[in-house]
Scaffold this motif. Sequence first.
Motif, PDB file in Angstrom:
ATOM      1  N   ILE A  56       0.802  -1.214   0.000  1.00  0.00           N
ATOM      2  CA  ILE A  56       0.000   0.000   0.000  1.00  0.00           C
ATOM      3  C   ILE A  56       0.843   1.276   0.000  1.00  0.00           C
ATOM      4  O   ILE A  56       0.467   2.271  -0.624  1.00  0.00           O
ATOM      5  N   ASP A  57       1.989   1.264   0.663  1.00  0.00           N
ATOM      6  CA  ASP A  57       2.864   2.454   0.675  1.00  0.00           C
ATOM      7  C   ASP A  57       3.299   2.827  -0.735  1.00  0.00           C
ATOM      8  O   ASP A  57       3.240   3.993  -1.121  1.00  0.00           O
ATOM      9  N   GLU A  58       3.723   1.837  -1.488  1.00  0.00           N
ATOM     10  CA  GLU A  58       4.192   2.084  -2.853  1.00  0.00           C
ATOM     11  C   GLU A  58       3.044   2.534  -3.758  1.00  0.00           C
ATOM     12  O   GLU A  58       3.192   3.461  -4.554  1.00  0.00           O
ATOM     13  N   VAL A  59       1.895   1.902  -3.615  1.00  0.00           N
ATOM     14  CA  VAL A  59       0.730   2.272  -4.424  1.00  0.00           C
ATOM     15  C   VAL A  59       0.299   3.696  -4.108  1.00  0.00           C
ATOM     16  O   VAL A  59      -0.034   4.476  -5.004  1.00  0.00           O
ATOM     17  N   SER A  60       0.338   4.059  -2.858  1.00  0.00           N
ATOM     18  CA  SER A  60      -0.026   5.419  -2.450  1.00  0.00           C
ATOM     19  C   SER A  60       0.908   6.440  -3.089  1.00  0.00           C
ATOM     20  O   SER A  60       0.451   7.463  -3.616  1.00  0.00           O
ATOM     21  N   LYS A  61       2.188   6.169  -3.068  1.00  0.00           N
ATOM     22  CA  LYS A  61       3.159   7.092  -3.668  1.00  0.00           C
ATOM     23  C   LYS A  61       3.003   7.174  -5.184  1.00  0.00           C
ATOM     24  O   LYS A  61       3.070   8.255  -5.759  1.00  0.00           O
TER      25      LYS A  61
ATOM     26  N   SER B 286      -4.107   8.668  -0.822  1.00  0.00           N
ATOM     27  CA  SER B 286      -3.669   8.362   0.541  1.00  0.00           C
ATOM     28  C   SER B 286      -3.889   6.884   0.863  1.00  0.00           C
ATOM     29  O   SER B 286      -4.757   6.218   0.272  1.00  0.00           O
ATOM     30  N   LYS B 287      -3.117   6.391   1.810  1.00  0.00           N
ATOM     31  CA  LYS B 287      -3.260   5.009   2.243  1.00  0.00           C
ATOM     32  C   LYS B 287      -4.661   4.782   2.806  1.00  0.00           C
ATOM     33  O   LYS B 287      -5.265   3.745   2.574  1.00  0.00           O
ATOM     34  N   ARG B 288      -5.175   5.762   3.521  1.00  0.00           N
ATOM     35  CA  ARG B 288      -6.509   5.648   4.111  1.00  0.00           C
ATOM     36  C   ARG B 288      -7.585   5.497   3.025  1.00  0.00           C
ATOM     37  O   ARG B 288      -8.516   4.712   3.170  1.00  0.00           O
ATOM     38  N   THR B 289      -7.447   6.231   1.937  1.00  0.00           N
ATOM     39  CA  THR B 289      -8.402   6.119   0.831  1.00  0.00           C
ATOM     40  C   THR B 289      -8.320   4.739   0.197  1.00  0.00           C
ATOM     41  O   THR B 289      -9.348   4.125  -0.101  1.00  0.00           O
ATOM     42  N   LEU B 290      -7.112   4.230   0.015  1.00  0.00           N
ATOM     43  CA  LEU B 290      -6.948   2.886  -0.541  1.00  0.00           C
ATOM     44  C   LEU B 290      -7.568   1.834   0.388  1.00  0.00           C
ATOM     45  O   LEU B 290      -8.213   0.893  -0.075  1.00  0.00           O
ATOM     46  N   GLN B 291      -7.398   2.008   1.694  1.00  0.00           N
ATOM     47  CA  GLN B 291      -8.010   1.103   2.660  1.00  0.00           C
ATOM     48  C   GLN B 291      -9.531   1.174   2.565  1.00  0.00           C
ATOM     49  O   GLN B 291     -10.215   0.142   2.604  1.00  0.00           O
ATOM     50  N   TYR B 292     -10.060   2.383   2.413  1.00  0.00           N
ATOM     51  CA  TYR B 292     -11.496   2.574   2.275  1.00  0.00           C
ATOM     52  C   TYR B 292     -12.018   1.857   1.029  1.00  0.00           C
ATOM     53  O   TYR B 292     -13.037   1.160   1.089  1.00  0.00           O
TER      54      TYR B 292
ATOM     55  N   ARG C 211      -2.029  -5.559   2.577  1.00  0.00           N
ATOM     56  CA  ARG C 211      -2.735  -5.429   1.302  1.00  0.00           C
ATOM     57  C   ARG C 211      -1.705  -5.478   0.179  1.00  0.00           C
ATOM     58  O   ARG C 211      -0.694  -4.795   0.231  1.00  0.00           O
ATOM     59  N   LEU C 212      -2.006  -6.284  -0.854  1.00  0.00           N
ATOM     60  CA  LEU C 212      -1.095  -6.444  -1.982  1.00  0.00           C
ATOM     61  C   LEU C 212      -1.819  -6.093  -3.275  1.00  0.00           C
ATOM     62  O   LEU C 212      -2.936  -6.548  -3.510  1.00  0.00           O
ATOM     63  N   TYR C 213      -1.178  -5.299  -4.087  1.00  0.00           N
ATOM     64  CA  TYR C 213      -1.757  -4.806  -5.331  1.00  0.00           C
ATOM     65  C   TYR C 213      -0.969  -5.370  -6.504  1.00  0.00           C
ATOM     66  O   TYR C 213       0.251  -5.234  -6.547  1.00  0.00           O
TER      67      TYR C 213
ATOM     68  N   MET D 133      -4.009  -2.357 -10.050  1.00  0.00           N
ATOM     69  CA  MET D 133      -3.539  -1.004 -10.373  1.00  0.00           C
ATOM     70  C   MET D 133      -4.338  -0.427 -11.544  1.00  0.00           C
ATOM     71  O   MET D 133      -4.691   0.748 -11.534  1.00  0.00           O
ATOM     72  N   GLU D 134      -4.645  -1.265 -12.543  1.00  0.00           N
ATOM     73  CA  GLU D 134      -5.462  -0.810 -13.679  1.00  0.00           C
ATOM     74  C   GLU D 134      -6.835  -0.344 -13.185  1.00  0.00           C
ATOM     75  O   GLU D 134      -7.334   0.694 -13.613  1.00  0.00           O
TER      76      GLU D 134
END
Length: 53
Positions: free
Chosen positions: A5-10, A15-21, A38-40, A45-46
């Motif tokens: 999630i850190d890499e996806v957020s960057k 934000s990480k919180r939005t991805l979690q939501y 969480r793994l993407y 990503m698409e």
Amino acid sequence: MWKKIDEVSKLSGVSKRTLQYYDDEGILPVKRSKNNYRLYDDDTMEKLWEILW
């Protein structure tokens, strides 16, 4: 290739919180590692780019 999630957020600027939501609400379901991270993947990503578009 799996991203955490850190890499996806960057990469996405979301934000990480939005991805979690997105995951919690089923908008963008993701896989989980044995440690419950969480793994993407490329398909996820698409879907994220489609949501953001």
